[in-house]
Design an enzyme around this catalytic site. Structure first.
Site, PDB file in Angstrom:
ATOM      1  N   HIS A  81       0.867  -1.190   0.000  1.00 15.60           N
ATOM      2  CA  HIS A  81       0.000   0.000   0.000  1.00 15.60           C
ATOM      3  C   HIS A  81       0.901   1.237   0.000  1.00 15.60           C
ATOM      4  O   HIS A  81       1.986   1.226   0.604  1.00 15.60           O
ATOM      5  CB  HIS A  81      -0.896  -0.021   1.242  1.00 15.60           C
ATOM      6  CG  HIS A  81      -1.923   1.065   1.204  1.00 15.60           C
ATOM      7  ND1 HIS A  81      -1.633   2.364   1.543  1.00 15.60           N
ATOM      8  CD2 HIS A  81      -3.230   1.056   0.834  1.00 15.60           C
ATOM      9  CE1 HIS A  81      -2.728   3.115   1.389  1.00 15.60           C
ATOM     10  NE2 HIS A  81      -3.706   2.340   0.959  1.00 15.60           N
ATOM     11  N   GLU A 129      -4.101   2.276  -7.388  1.00 11.36           N
ATOM     12  CA  GLU A 129      -4.414   3.384  -6.483  1.00 11.36           C
ATOM     13  C   GLU A 129      -3.498   4.568  -6.791  1.00 11.36           C
ATOM     14  O   GLU A 129      -2.369   4.649  -6.248  1.00 11.36           O
ATOM     15  CB  GLU A 129      -4.191   2.961  -5.034  1.00 11.36           C
ATOM     16  CG  GLU A 129      -5.038   1.792  -4.595  1.00 11.36           C
ATOM     17  CD  GLU A 129      -5.287   1.812  -3.088  1.00 11.36           C
ATOM     18  OE1 GLU A 129      -6.450   1.904  -2.706  1.00 11.36           O
ATOM     19  OE2 GLU A 129      -4.324   1.768  -2.317  1.00 11.36           O
TER      20      GLU A 129
HETATM   21  C1  PEP Z   1      -6.617   3.502   0.364  1.00 11.47           C
HETATM   22  O1  PEP Z   1      -5.868   4.048   1.167  1.00 11.47           O
HETATM   23  O2  PEP Z   1      -6.418   2.337  -0.010  1.00 11.47           O
HETATM   24  C2  PEP Z   1      -7.739   4.268  -0.129  1.00 11.47           C
HETATM   25  C3  PEP Z   1      -8.242   3.918  -1.266  1.00 11.47           C
HETATM   26  O3  PEP Z   1      -8.169   5.324   0.655  1.00 11.47           O
HETATM   27  P1  PEP Z   1      -9.388   6.295   0.345  1.00 11.47           P
HETATM   28  O4  PEP Z   1     -10.546   5.458  -0.138  1.00 11.47           O
HETATM   29  O5  PEP Z   1      -9.677   6.968   1.629  1.00 11.47           O
HETATM   30  O6  PEP Z   1      -8.934   7.238  -0.731  1.00 11.47           O
END
Ligand code: PEP
Length: 241
Positions: free
Chosen positions: A91, A160
């Site tokens: 992550h 992400e």
């Molecule tokens: C994450 O940290 O994996 C994430 C997607 O956070 P958020 O949904 O708060 O943007």
């Protein structure tokens, strides 16, 4: 599809019970999996209380070593004993604050797979890389460095973008579609590959994200802490099928 709630360093034991009370009356569709990722000490209780509700449990990271003198780390054997189906690895917060490098991610993912746990490997570009229009090349490079050798099935990649995590900003739907297509293309040899999107997913923007046929679910941070919103996102994924 997979709807995964990353609770990060939030929520307590009581919240597992509150979540259980809510999901007790909630219908899980067997085509859309729901998984939550609480803090390590809560994993055992989450497994105990939620498995009857058809909710999977996962860890937020794990050691890249099997056991030994690594104070504070958590081994994949414990994660496996508890009955986790998934483990998030790499992550962006772990990369940034705990120095989880691509080679750590590859090593940890290899260990995780050896215990029949499915790794959720996180990839994503910075705003700077996005502005240079280097996203696809950067993500391909991350994938080549992080995905274990000899894997041929059962992998989740969470796309992400760093600038979308916790900011309320998401890429355009076209951008999400394109990056996911790129990832699927790069990993076309893996059976049962899921590419899920993460970064400011909420109950309002999720329907349009799930409409994209290269999106196989979502990794949700902030909105997973509000149980009503998390379940609304789940329902939206079911509606999309
Ligand atoms: C994450 O940290 O994996 C994430 C997607 O956070 P958020 O949904 O708060 O943007």
């Amino acid at each position: 599809m997979l709807i995964a709630g990353n609770w990060k360093m939030n929520l307590k034991y009581d919240d597992i019970l509150k979540f259980r009370d809510i999901v007790n009356d909630f219908k899980i569709d067997n085509r859309v999996e729901m998984a939550i990722f609480p803090q390590f000490p809560l994993l055992y209780y989450a497994k105990e209380y939620l498995s009857n509700c058809n909710i999977e449990i996962g860890a937020q990271t794990c050691s890249s070593e099997l056991n030994g003198a690594y104070t504070g780390d958590v081994s994949v054997e414990i994660i496996s004993d508890i009955g986790c189906k998934y483990c998030i690895i790499g992550h962006s917060e772990r990369r940034e604050f705990h120095n989880e490098t691509n080679s750590f991610i590859k090593k940890a993912s290899t260990l995780v797979l050896s215990k029949n746990i499915i790794p959720i490997i996180c990839v994503g570009e910075s705003e700077e890389i996005k502005n240079k229009k280097d996203t696809n090349q950067f993500i391909r490079n991350q994938i080549r460095k992080c995905v274990p050798d000899n894997i041929n099935s059962d992998l989740v990649i969470a796309y992400e973008p760093l600038w979308a995590i916790g900011t309320g900003i998401i890429p355009s739907y076209e951008e999400i579609f394109n990056v996911h297509t790129n990832i699927i293309d790069e990993l076309s040899y893996i059976e049962n590959l899921k590419v899920i999107y993460g970064g400011s997913v909420n109950s309002e923007n999720c329907a349009k994200i799930f409409e994209l046929n290269t999106v196989h679910g979502a990794l949700i941070g902030g909105s997973s802490l509000k149980f009503k919103d998390f379940l609304a996102i789940y329902k939206s994924a079911v509606k999309q099928l």
